[in-house]
Design a protein around this motif. Structure first.
Motif, PDB file in Angstrom:
ATOM      1  N   GLU A   1       9.988   0.664  14.840  1.00  0.00           N
ATOM      2  CA  GLU A   1       9.922   2.116  14.703  1.00  0.00           C
ATOM      3  C   GLU A   1       9.350   2.501  13.333  1.00  0.00           C
ATOM      4  O   GLU A   1       9.299   1.688  12.402  1.00  0.00           O
ATOM      5  N   ALA A   2       8.932   3.755  13.226  1.00  0.00           N
ATOM      6  CA  ALA A   2       8.493   4.267  11.926  1.00  0.00           C
ATOM      7  C   ALA A   2       9.661   4.207  10.952  1.00  0.00           C
ATOM      8  O   ALA A   2      10.824   4.394  11.336  1.00  0.00           O
ATOM      9  N   ALA A   3       9.364   3.942   9.691  1.00  0.00           N
ATOM     10  CA  ALA A   3      10.416   3.775   8.687  1.00  0.00           C
ATOM     11  C   ALA A   3      11.278   5.022   8.578  1.00  0.00           C
ATOM     12  O   ALA A   3      10.771   6.147   8.455  1.00  0.00           O
ATOM     13  N   GLY A   4      12.602   4.820   8.632  1.00  0.00           N
ATOM     14  CA  GLY A   4      13.539   5.920   8.475  1.00  0.00           C
ATOM     15  C   GLY A   4      13.633   6.366   7.026  1.00  0.00           C
ATOM     16  O   GLY A   4      13.066   5.747   6.114  1.00  0.00           O
ATOM     17  N   ALA A   5      14.395   7.430   6.797  1.00  0.00           N
ATOM     18  CA  ALA A   5      14.488   8.012   5.453  1.00  0.00           C
ATOM     19  C   ALA A   5      15.052   7.020   4.444  1.00  0.00           C
ATOM     20  O   ALA A   5      14.572   6.928   3.306  1.00  0.00           O
ATOM     21  N   CYS A   6      16.076   6.270   4.831  1.00  0.00           N
ATOM     22  CA  CYS A   6      16.675   5.302   3.903  1.00  0.00           C
ATOM     23  C   CYS A   6      15.778   4.082   3.732  1.00  0.00           C
ATOM     24  O   CYS A   6      15.687   3.512   2.636  1.00  0.00           O
ATOM     25  N   THR A   7      15.109   3.682   4.796  1.00  0.00           N
ATOM     26  CA  THR A   7      14.167   2.563   4.705  1.00  0.00           C
ATOM     27  C   THR A   7      13.058   2.887   3.716  1.00  0.00           C
ATOM     28  O   THR A   7      12.649   2.030   2.916  1.00  0.00           O
ATOM     29  N   GLN A   8      12.566   4.116   3.761  1.00  0.00           N
ATOM     30  CA  GLN A   8      11.500   4.523   2.846  1.00  0.00           C
ATOM     31  C   GLN A   8      11.987   4.558   1.402  1.00  0.00           C
ATOM     32  O   GLN A   8      11.270   4.151   0.486  1.00  0.00           O
ATOM     33  N   ARG A   9      13.203   5.027   1.206  1.00  0.00           N
ATOM     34  CA  ARG A   9      13.733   5.161  -0.156  1.00  0.00           C
ATOM     35  C   ARG A   9      14.106   3.809  -0.758  1.00  0.00           C
ATOM     36  O   ARG A   9      13.972   3.590  -1.961  1.00  0.00           O
ATOM     37  N   PHE A  10      14.564   2.886   0.094  1.00  0.00           N
ATOM     38  CA  PHE A  10      15.060   1.599  -0.402  1.00  0.00           C
ATOM     39  C   PHE A  10      14.327   0.438   0.283  1.00  0.00           C
ATOM     40  O   PHE A  10      14.883  -0.227   1.161  1.00  0.00           O
TER      41      PHE A  10
END
Length: 306
Positions: A230-239
């Motif tokens: 899946e497209a990177a989630g908000a936490c995945t993008q931040r960390f």
């Protein structure tokens, strides 16, 4: 580690704890090669010079910085324990030897319960500070390695949530985690007929936080893109997660492979293991010299599993 757990791993013929550590067939830098981040020549050199650890009986005392009183002598500076490595005698022309793990130790790790296989049915809040910007052994991918092992076991990891707080460690999210866990346990006590996941309180969801403890995002999908496509989630993008040498070599994020099963170099070339790189006859001969018993085939289960 091995001697500390000699009661589990057993003792070898030289009186030392048996070791599970094995890197036969491991193709270091494989993902970097396929991504064009290193050249084929660099890939071959890396694997010819990687080597392995010495046997316990051949190891010597560590130097600086492990023993601080030795740091006054520059010759004792040895942060990567080179003195205890088995390296190429001629800079890689002769490939450095790899190490075979002890199958008795591997079997003991499984039978003793040291290996977490994902079989767990208690409520879990996996909270950690995000330390990927530092040279720190507490690498963040371990949270997702555990989740993947749970998914591998029975396809369900709904009894666990993952929380990250930005580091370096400053804000303590533990009281909040304990409060959510207390509510979760109370729900389980009040409704034992329901599953652990069904008893989740509203706060028991995947989350990530700023360094001051304020929330960034929470809920389903915040960690998308790590264990799925899946497209990177908000936490995945931040960390963003950093990798490991074994993951870059093609191993699974959850680890769990003490000793890989192997395939021939010819098979690896034919099945596209090397991506766009088409090894020449000379390259193929060099690969076979470095990997005389074949290269890791991570589509197959752990060869060390009893």
């Amino acid at each position: 580690h091995w001697d500390d757990l000699r009661n589990v791993y057993g003792i070898d013929a030289d009186g030392y704890g048996r070791s599970t550590w094995d890197n036969v067939g491991v193709q270091y830098g494989l993902a970097a090669l396929k991504a064009g981040q290193i050249t084929p020549a660099e890939f071959l050199k890396l694997n010819a010079t990687a080597g392995s650890w010495k046997e316990s009986k051949d190891m010597v005392q560590e130097g600086c910085p492990f023993l601080s009183f030795l740091c006054a002598n520059p010759a004792q500076f040895d942060p990567w324990s080179r003195r205890n490595m088995r390296l190429s005698p001629d800079g890689g022309t002769t490939p450095a030897p790899r190490k075979q793990g002890d199958p008795i130790a591997m079997a003991a790790a499984y039978s003793s319960g040291l290996v977490f296989r994902g079989d767990i049915d208690i409520p879990i809040i996996d909270w950690r500070h995000y330390l990927e910007r530092q040279l720190d052994m507490h690498n963040s991918h371990q949270s997702f390695a555990s989740r993947q092992r749970m998914l591998n076991f029975d396809g369900d990891a709904s009894n666990g949530v993952i929380w990250f707080t930005d580091g370096p460690p400053a804000f303590d999210q533990a009281p909040q985690a304990f409060a959510v866990m207390d509510e979760w346990m109370a729900n389980i006590a009040a409704h034992p007929e329901q599953s652990v996941a069904q008893n989740k309180p509203a706060g028991a969801v995947d989350k990530c936080f700023n360094g001051d403890g304020s929330p960034i995002a929470s809920g389903d999908g915040v960690w998308n893109g790590i264990l799925d496509d899946e497209a990177a989630g908000a936490c995945t993008q931040r960390f963003p997660l950093y990798s490991t040498s074994r993951i870059v070599a093609g191993g699974p994020i959850e680890g769990g492979i003490y000793k890989c099963q192997t395939k021939s170099v010819a098979t690896a070339i034919a099945d596209g293991t090397y991506g766009l790189w088409a090894p020449s006859a000379a390259d193929t001969a060099r690969l076979q010299q470095i990997f005389p018993t074949g290269v890791c085939d991570y589509s197959k289960p752990d060869a060390g599993k009893p």
